[in-house]
Design a protein around this motif. Sequence first.
Motif, mmCIF file in Angstrom:
data_model
loop_
_atom_site.group_PDB
_atom_site.id
_atom_site.type_symbol
_atom_site.label_atom_id
_atom_site.label_comp_id
_atom_site.label_asym_id
_atom_site.label_seq_id
_atom_site.Cartn_x
_atom_site.Cartn_y
_atom_site.Cartn_z
ATOM 1 N N UNK A 1 0.630 -1.273 -0.094
ATOM 2 C CA UNK A 1 -0.059 0.011 0.128
ATOM 3 C C UNK A 1 0.841 1.552 0.186
ATOM 4 N N UNK A 2 2.596 1.690 0.623
ATOM 5 C CA UNK A 2 2.770 2.417 0.987
ATOM 6 C C UNK A 2 3.486 2.296 -0.948
ATOM 7 N N UNK A 3 3.649 1.870 -1.986
ATOM 8 C CA UNK A 3 3.595 1.725 -2.504
ATOM 9 C C UNK A 3 3.184 3.002 -3.350
ATOM 10 N N UNK A 4 2.003 2.140 -2.977
ATOM 11 C CA UNK A 4 0.941 2.749 -4.585
ATOM 12 C C UNK A 4 0.422 4.552 -3.994
ATOM 13 N N UNK A 5 0.981 4.722 -2.737
ATOM 14 C CA UNK A 5 0.388 5.863 -1.985
ATOM 15 C C UNK A 5 1.928 6.935 -2.468
ATOM 16 N N UNK A 6 3.251 6.450 -2.303
ATOM 17 C CA UNK A 6 4.087 7.826 -2.416
ATOM 18 C C UNK A 6 4.523 6.936 -4.315
ATOM 19 N N UNK A 7 3.853 6.583 -5.192
ATOM 20 C CA UNK A 7 4.069 6.189 -6.291
ATOM 21 C C UNK A 7 2.911 7.643 -7.164
ATOM 22 N N UNK A 8 1.876 7.305 -6.101
ATOM 23 C CA UNK A 8 0.521 8.799 -6.377
ATOM 24 C C UNK A 8 1.050 10.316 -6.158
ATOM 25 N N UNK A 9 2.095 9.860 -5.490
ATOM 26 C CA UNK A 9 2.576 11.909 -4.647
ATOM 27 C C UNK A 9 3.784 12.011 -5.807
ATOM 28 N N UNK A 10 4.870 11.088 -5.954
ATOM 29 C CA UNK A 10 5.712 11.703 -6.656
ATOM 30 C C UNK A 10 4.977 11.851 -8.225
ATOM 31 N N UNK A 11 3.854 10.886 -9.202
ATOM 32 C CA UNK A 11 3.380 11.967 -9.664
ATOM 33 C C UNK A 11 2.584 12.778 -9.269
ATOM 34 N N UNK A 12 2.001 13.202 -8.397
ATOM 35 C CA UNK A 12 1.484 14.798 -7.959
ATOM 36 C C UNK A 12 2.079 16.122 -8.340
ATOM 37 N N UNK A 13 3.236 16.121 -8.782
ATOM 38 C CA UNK A 13 4.666 17.106 -8.642
ATOM 39 C C UNK A 13 4.295 17.600 -9.169
ATOM 40 N N UNK A 14 3.630 17.290 -10.687
ATOM 41 C CA UNK A 14 3.298 17.837 -12.009
ATOM 42 C C UNK A 14 1.624 19.018 -11.352
ATOM 43 N N UNK A 15 1.327 19.057 -10.091
ATOM 44 C CA UNK A 15 0.679 20.255 -9.743
ATOM 45 C C UNK A 15 0.832 21.384 -9.414
ATOM 46 N N UNK A 16 2.341 20.944 -8.354
ATOM 47 C CA UNK A 16 2.608 22.082 -7.975
ATOM 48 C C UNK A 16 3.768 22.952 -8.387
ATOM 49 N N UNK A 17 4.848 22.218 -9.864
ATOM 50 C CA UNK A 17 5.237 23.533 -10.787
ATOM 51 C C UNK A 17 4.448 24.712 -11.101
ATOM 52 N N UNK A 18 3.053 24.375 -11.515
ATOM 53 C CA UNK A 18 2.285 25.801 -11.557
ATOM 54 C C UNK A 18 2.646 27.157 -10.349
ATOM 55 N N UNK A 19 1.997 26.379 -9.587
ATOM 56 C CA UNK A 19 2.474 27.129 -7.787
ATOM 57 C C UNK A 19 4.154 27.417 -8.470
ATOM 58 N N UNK A 20 4.989 27.420 -8.705
ATOM 59 C CA UNK A 20 6.642 27.403 -8.604
ATOM 60 C C UNK A 20 5.788 28.636 -10.190
ATOM 61 N N UNK A 21 5.429 28.671 -11.052
ATOM 62 C CA UNK A 21 5.631 29.614 -11.828
ATOM 63 C C UNK A 21 5.205 31.434 -11.119
ATOM 64 N N UNK A 22 3.608 30.763 -10.236
ATOM 65 C CA UNK A 22 3.014 31.843 -10.622
ATOM 66 C C UNK A 22 3.115 32.725 -8.904
ATOM 67 N N UNK A 23 3.943 31.883 -8.159
ATOM 68 C CA UNK A 23 4.429 33.021 -7.211
ATOM 69 C C UNK A 23 5.934 33.277 -7.144
ATOM 70 N N UNK A 24 6.681 32.450 -7.703
ATOM 71 C CA UNK A 24 8.649 32.554 -7.754
ATOM 72 C C UNK A 24 8.874 33.140 -9.070
ATOM 73 N N UNK A 25 7.689 32.605 -10.170
ATOM 74 C CA UNK A 25 8.466 33.100 -11.809
ATOM 75 C C UNK A 25 8.940 34.614 -11.741
ATOM 76 N N UNK A 26 9.736 34.859 -12.325
ATOM 77 C CA UNK A 26 10.364 36.179 -12.598
ATOM 78 C C UNK A 26 9.258 36.980 -13.758
#
Length: 352
Positions: A287-312
């Motif tokens: 079950x931990x394999x399932x959860x952590x792989x989902x969290x790894x794939x979710x990095x695509x959802x965090x990147x837009x925050x990087x553009x909006x809040x810290x992008x030049x």
Amino acid sequence: MNLTQLHMWSQMEPVNQTEWNSTECPSIDDFRNQVYSTAYSLITVLGLVGNGLALVVLIKTYRQSSPFHVYMLNLAVSDILCVMTLPLRVLYYVNKGQWNQGDFLCRISSYALYVNLYCSIYFMAAMSITRFLAIVFPVKNLQLVTENRARIVCGGIWVFICISSSPFLMTGQHFDPLTNKTKCFEPPKGGAVQKLVTLNYLSLVLGFALPFLVILLCYAGIVRTLVSRNSSTRRQQDTGSKAIRMIVIVLLTFLISFMPYHVQRSVHLSFLSRKDTACSERVAMQKSVVVTLCLAAANSCFDPLLYFFSGEGFRSRLSSLRKSVSGNSARRTARLQPNRGSQSRENQQLKA
């Protein structure tokens, strides 16, 4: 044996119960199918909307380009390519582990997820170095950091990650006689687990620990410089706030997405080499394999925050793009209004 073959053992799917030489442990197939299908659906929607909007803004305002802009653009492209393959995974788990989309798409789906994972790590490291040089060495930064050099770095990252992940293209769908289903995203069976454990530490250093250490060192230098400044101009304050926001977002992405996956992968491979594991431990590990792989794939959802809040200037780019769109629509309306007015005058003249 290489980095990507190592990943395929450790993260793609929980190992079937028969591979644990045990028939007593309950199957987690229902848990796996529900979690993966739900998580990948949410990631697809959020990732396409966030990165799609970012990509449009970055392309439309490309004349305002900078080295940081180049890294953001490449990161958005990587995320878009990844999330476009996730619906195929959703179909697989909705169909309860039956793959119907063909061998080529099976290979591409596996390949895209891990290319995005490690491209994201390296692009974030490159962005952190760029911000570090801009704040700690502002004079040398003008000479060292250029758009052309940023493009060369991005090209090198793409080539390195794509080549190191290429073995995913060598492993496609296969038929499982035990379940009478065509499978994809399943780990290879058999093999020397101890050798994979050794290789895991090598990939852990090169793929995660080394870029993460570079990021931490850059952030330590940034924070030290910002704290030691006696007088701050408005521009310096803006640059410092962008850097702090970037530090927070990148560290959260690593702590939520990248670190749990890599830690769990190491624990999982060590767990596979043990002979004295209890059934409850096996179920928990799967079950931990399932959860952590989902969290790894979710990095695509965090990147837009990087553009909006810290992008030049990303928010100013978004604002200027919105103004240009509204200005174009206003000009179209203005062109149409004289025509309508002239038509009404002609109608009045005809009536007279």
